[in-house]
Design a protein around this motif. Sequence first.
Motif: not given
Length: 295
Positions: A27-42, A77-90
């Motif tokens: 479906d492509g990929y989504l870029d993000g950061n690590l700040e969404v991680m929990r229970n681990v030393d960032l 089914t991937g992210s359709g046309n709902y998230l980022l343009p780097t995804a939605g390629m299914v």
Amino acid sequence: MTSQPSQQITGVYHRKIGDIVVTAISDGYLDGNLEVMRNVDLDKAHTILREAFRPARRTSVNTFLIHSKGRLAIIDTGSGNYLLPTAGMVQRNLAAAGIDPESIDTVLLTHMHPDHSAGLTDMSNGKLLFPNAELVMHENELPHWFDDGAMARADERAKKLFFQAGREQVAPYKNRTRLFKQGEVFPGVTAVPSHGHTPGHTAYLIASGNHQLMIWGDTVHVPEVQTAHPEAGMGFDTDLAQAAASRKRMFDRVSADGTLVAGMHLHFPGFARLARRGEAYALYPEMWVHSFEQE
Ligand SMILES: [Zn+2]
């Protein structure tokens, strides 16, 4: 003068499991950061990524076709046309694989998050993108996202992104939805409940003869960090502790006997094996398999 290529040809990869052909569709990929991680030393998490030559968190989004006994299913089914343009390629990659979405008779969901279920429906007009498919998922999953009480307790982002959008994605499939507890849910595909990331999050074991593939859904989101620190979870896990327990159980199961795994957020095409290394684990992506002969 010849011109240089400017894009990859496909996000399609076939893998034979006994008599079943599993096709990874990117479906492509989504870029993000690590700040969404929990229970681990960032700081530790950042170091792990840096030492793995990853400048930041890049999350592959994969789906898997299951060609079995003359039938065709897609897992997620991937992210359709709902998230980022780097995804939605299914849909584009299904076309590249020569697959007409109308020929898919079953959509199996690992869970209802938008990178998995937004590709069910064209969110701009409500059109079904898998018009002949039955929608199949664990019995805990659908009721959770339709629970008004749970929605009221969620933060604004989750209300919109998970609850409201999830309801819209599945609504057109209302009269062709099947919920399961466990067991065989499609020929050669057995549901392996692995709850916590969401209340009905489910892995699927593909088996034919003595060949097996565990499609483990969202057991990991940041493979480099979570194999090193299995307790590390994500801020959007519905139940962080239960998700970590399910991850650990899954890690122990597949590392004990070297089961081939595939994941929605393993780097495409997402086939690998996991080895236990003390309290941690190491993921070994499978070499590209060129042949359709069984290895
Ligand atoms: Zn996901």
